[in-house]
Design a protein around this motif. Structure first.
Motif, PDB file in Angstrom:
ATOM      1  N   THR A  15       1.133  -0.811  -0.135  1.00 48.69           N
ATOM      2  CA  THR A  15      -0.201   0.448  -0.208  1.00 48.69           C
ATOM      3  C   THR A  15       1.134   1.385  -0.120  1.00 48.69           C
ATOM      4  O   THR A  15       1.710   1.427   0.603  1.00 48.69           O
ATOM      5  CB  THR A  15      -0.873   0.245   0.917  1.00 48.69           C
ATOM      6  N   GLN A  16       0.398   2.322  -0.741  1.00 49.96           N
ATOM      7  CA  GLN A  16       1.374   3.174  -0.922  1.00 49.96           C
ATOM      8  C   GLN A  16       0.580   4.693  -0.238  1.00 49.96           C
ATOM      9  O   GLN A  16      -0.904   4.783  -0.606  1.00 49.96           O
ATOM     10  CB  GLN A  16       1.922   3.749  -2.034  1.00 49.96           C
ATOM     11  N   PHE A  17       1.377   5.796  -0.127  1.00 46.19           N
ATOM     12  CA  PHE A  17      -0.031   6.673   0.259  1.00 46.19           C
ATOM     13  C   PHE A  17       0.100   7.903  -0.697  1.00 46.19           C
ATOM     14  O   PHE A  17       1.747   8.453  -0.617  1.00 46.19           O
ATOM     15  CB  PHE A  17       0.206   7.137   1.667  1.00 46.19           C
ATOM     16  N   ILE A  18       0.022   8.950  -1.129  1.00 42.96           N
ATOM     17  CA  ILE A  18       0.170  10.129  -1.903  1.00 42.96           C
ATOM     18  C   ILE A  18      -0.714  11.325  -0.761  1.00 42.96           C
ATOM     19  O   ILE A  18      -1.823  11.280  -0.498  1.00 42.96           O
ATOM     20  CB  ILE A  18      -0.614  10.476  -3.256  1.00 42.96           C
ATOM     21  N   TYR A  19       0.481  12.225  -0.609  1.00 49.27           N
ATOM     22  CA  TYR A  19      -0.274  12.890   0.743  1.00 49.27           C
ATOM     23  C   TYR A  19       0.037  14.283  -0.018  1.00 49.27           C
ATOM     24  O   TYR A  19       0.339  15.142  -0.592  1.00 49.27           O
ATOM     25  CB  TYR A  19       1.299  13.239   1.815  1.00 49.27           C
ATOM     26  N   SER A  20      -1.443  15.441   1.020  1.00 46.52           N
ATOM     27  CA  SER A  20      -1.682  16.409  -0.107  1.00 46.52           C
ATOM     28  C   SER A  20      -0.338  17.442  -0.016  1.00 46.52           C
ATOM     29  O   SER A  20       0.259  17.208   1.514  1.00 46.52           O
ATOM     30  CB  SER A  20      -2.733  17.472   0.923  1.00 46.52           C
ATOM     31  N   GLY A  21      -0.415  18.358  -0.898  1.00 48.72           N
ATOM     32  CA  GLY A  21       1.205  18.763  -0.685  1.00 48.72           C
ATOM     33  C   GLY A  21       2.014  18.684  -0.607  1.00 48.72           C
ATOM     34  O   GLY A  21       3.216  18.825  -0.004  1.00 48.72           O
ATOM     35  N   ASN A  22       2.162  17.602  -1.156  1.00 45.17           N
ATOM     36  CA  ASN A  22       3.822  16.494  -0.954  1.00 45.17           C
ATOM     37  C   ASN A  22       3.752  16.415   0.670  1.00 45.17           C
ATOM     38  O   ASN A  22       4.901  16.159   0.755  1.00 45.17           O
ATOM     39  CB  ASN A  22       5.218  17.304  -1.653  1.00 45.17           C
ATOM     40  N   ASP A  23       2.899  16.677   1.393  1.00 52.21           N
ATOM     41  CA  ASP A  23       3.602  16.640   2.628  1.00 52.21           C
ATOM     42  C   ASP A  23       4.131  17.719   3.111  1.00 52.21           C
ATOM     43  O   ASP A  23       5.247  17.180   3.962  1.00 52.21           O
ATOM     44  CB  ASP A  23       4.254  14.751   3.895  1.00 52.21           C
ATOM     45  N   GLU A  24       3.359  18.675   2.158  1.00 56.72           N
ATOM     46  CA  GLU A  24       5.403  19.872   2.854  1.00 56.72           C
ATOM     47  C   GLU A  24       3.990  20.814   2.853  1.00 56.72           C
ATOM     48  O   GLU A  24       3.150  21.819   2.927  1.00 56.72           O
ATOM     49  CB  GLU A  24       5.846  20.248   1.780  1.00 56.72           C
TER      50      GLU A  24
END
Length: 480
Positions: free
Chosen positions: A377-386
């Motif tokens: 499982t992989q996660f793509i984070y909002s704002g590239n987690d920045e």
């Protein structure tokens, strides 16, 4: 002529199966009549420019849906559709150039259809006039109004001469909030705010009276208030039974997620669990309790599924307080602490409840156990987690994506850092203005797309505070 689809069946078992039929509502004139003094009462943060929203943004959405779901009605016709006169009419059901698709279904079309029936028209007019406090003469006038025009009036709140007789219902564009398809059932939801009462009423009449849903009348599940709710003290009570579709996700054939949020109450979730278990619709329901904040509103503003093993989500809502303090200046999060951390509990028929520590744990469990992913499982984070882009882009719906099929999703073009995160996870990114010509001239086959984020123009749509997940009510998907 009443809309039909001979191959229609009500069937949704996931968030990512190939989309076959969905219910939408294109921006109507009511959105152009939201005034600043009433915007928040009508659940809008801002006023929008209607013509830009229609012609330069939503128009692309409908065209893309048509290429994927009903290509025969658009392939080879794009130039004609894009002519000035046709473009205005392509997605509006009261115009001659309307696509009239039985797969990309417009709510206004279904409403017009049922209003052709005299007895239904009288009942619905009476019901609308009751909740809108209309006088009796206006009620009689509406009963005698042409059904197509009456449907427009019910939605826009205005008569043919543009005189407003009751408030518009601008949130009807967010069709998901009113009903959710769960396997071959419809959960008819119960929105929290008075501004959406007329929407709920219209959808109730459509689901119970339109021929398209005739075979599923017994499969419509209505959320009701608790018994003797009228004995509770006070006009407003936090324990009202409310449930909105943005807080409901069908993630696998037997597993439903329900969010408890600003708009969905614990009482609403309890009622849904009881009704769905009693009817054997699913055997597992996970409750995700998120902070009651306008920032989040529904769980689909915090996470949505991209493909079998991939999710997009807001990371700051899932990590521990100590991690936040190390990651970013404590001053920025002085008011957050752990109170923003979701609480997650899973209920299963005839088994003890199960808890999950984080959203990632839950979503990983769904991908690996429910959907049998063969990849991690992989996660793509909002704002590239920045920081601060994670919060900024979540506000403009970076986590609110609609999957056309496993791995192909729609999102707004303004969330640049989130787009970077998609690319880093191996996704192709294409803007709709580049995609449509290629599909039309045969350079690209829409059905062959894989692992792709399709970017949509969003200056006005994003100001309405909802993404494409909100602007869709899937009625039929393929199995994953």
């Amino acid at each position: 002529m009443t809309l039909t689809n001979p191959n229609f069946k009500l069937y949704v078992t996931s968030e990512i199966g190939a989309l076959r039929v969905l219910l939408v509502h294109s921006p109507d004139s009511g959105l152009g009549k939201v005034v600043p003094s009433k915007a928040q009462d009508w659940l809008f943060e801002d006023i929008v420019h209607l013509d830009t929203m229609r012609r330069k943004e939503y128009d692309y959405y409908i065209k893309l849906l048509m290429y994927f779901l009903d290509p025969d009605l658009i392939k080879g016709k794009l130039a004609d559709i894009d002519s000035a006169e046709s473009n205005r009419a392509f997605f509006k059901p009261d115009n001659a150039a309307f696509h009239n698709s039985g797969k990309v279904i417009e709510i206004q079309t279904l409403l017009s259809d049922i209003l052709q029936q005299g007895d239904i028209r009288k009942k619905l007019v009476a019901a609308v006039c009751a909740i809108e406090s209309c006088n009796y003469r206006l009620q009689l006038k509406l009963i005698d109004t042409d059904p197509v025009e009456l449907a427009k009036i019910f939605i826009s709140g205005s008569l043919a001469d543009d005189m407003m007789i009751f408030a518009p219902i601008p949130n009807l564009i967010f069709s998901r909030d009113l009903g959710i398809t769960i396997n071959n059932h419809i959960l008819l939801n119960k929105p929290a705010k008075k501004a959406r009462a007329r929407e709920t009423l219209l959808m109730r009449y459509i689901f119970f009276n339109h021929p398209l849903f005739a075979a599923y009348k017994d499969n419509v599940i209505e959320i009701s208030e608790n018994k003797q709710h009228f004995l509770r003290p006070g006009e407003v009570n936090e324990e009202k039974t409310t449930l909105e579709g943005g807080d409901v996700m069908m993630v696998s054939p037997q597993h439903l997620i329900i969010g408890c949020s600003e708009r969905t109450s614990i009482s609403g979730a309890n009622e849904a669990i009881k009704l769905l278990f009693e009817s054997d619709v699913v055997n597992k329901i996970t409750i995700v309790k998120i902070p009651h904040k306008r920032d989040y509103m529904h769980i689909d503003t915090v996470f949505t599924q991209v493909k079998r093993n991939t999710w997009v989500l807001l990371h700051s809502l899932t990590i521990a307080e100590t991690e936040q303090a190390e990651k970013e200046p404590i001053a920025w999060f002085a008011d957050k602490k752990n109170k923003d951390k979701p609480e997650i509990v899973q209920f299963r028929k005839d088994k003890k409840p199960k808890t999950f520590a984080t959203l990632e744990d839950l979503l990983d469990n769904i991908s690996q156990k429910d959907l049998n992913s063969t990849e991690p499982t992989q996660f793509i984070y909002s704002g590239n987690d920045e920081f601060p882009f994670d919060a900024r882009e979540q506000w403009t719906d970076s986590c609110n994506l609609l999957a056309l099929k496993d791995g192909v999703v729609l999102g707004y073009d303004r969330n640049d850092k989130t787009v970077e995160a998609f690319k880093q996870k191996g996704f192709s990114v294409i803007h709709i203005t580049d995609l449509l010509p290629q599909v039309e001239n045969g350079e690209l086959d829409a059905q062959s797309l894989k692992d792709t984020l399709i970017l949509m123009p969003s200056a006005e749509l994003s100001r309405a505070r909802g993404g494409f997940h909100c602007m869709s009510m899937p009625l039929q998907r393929d199995n994953v």
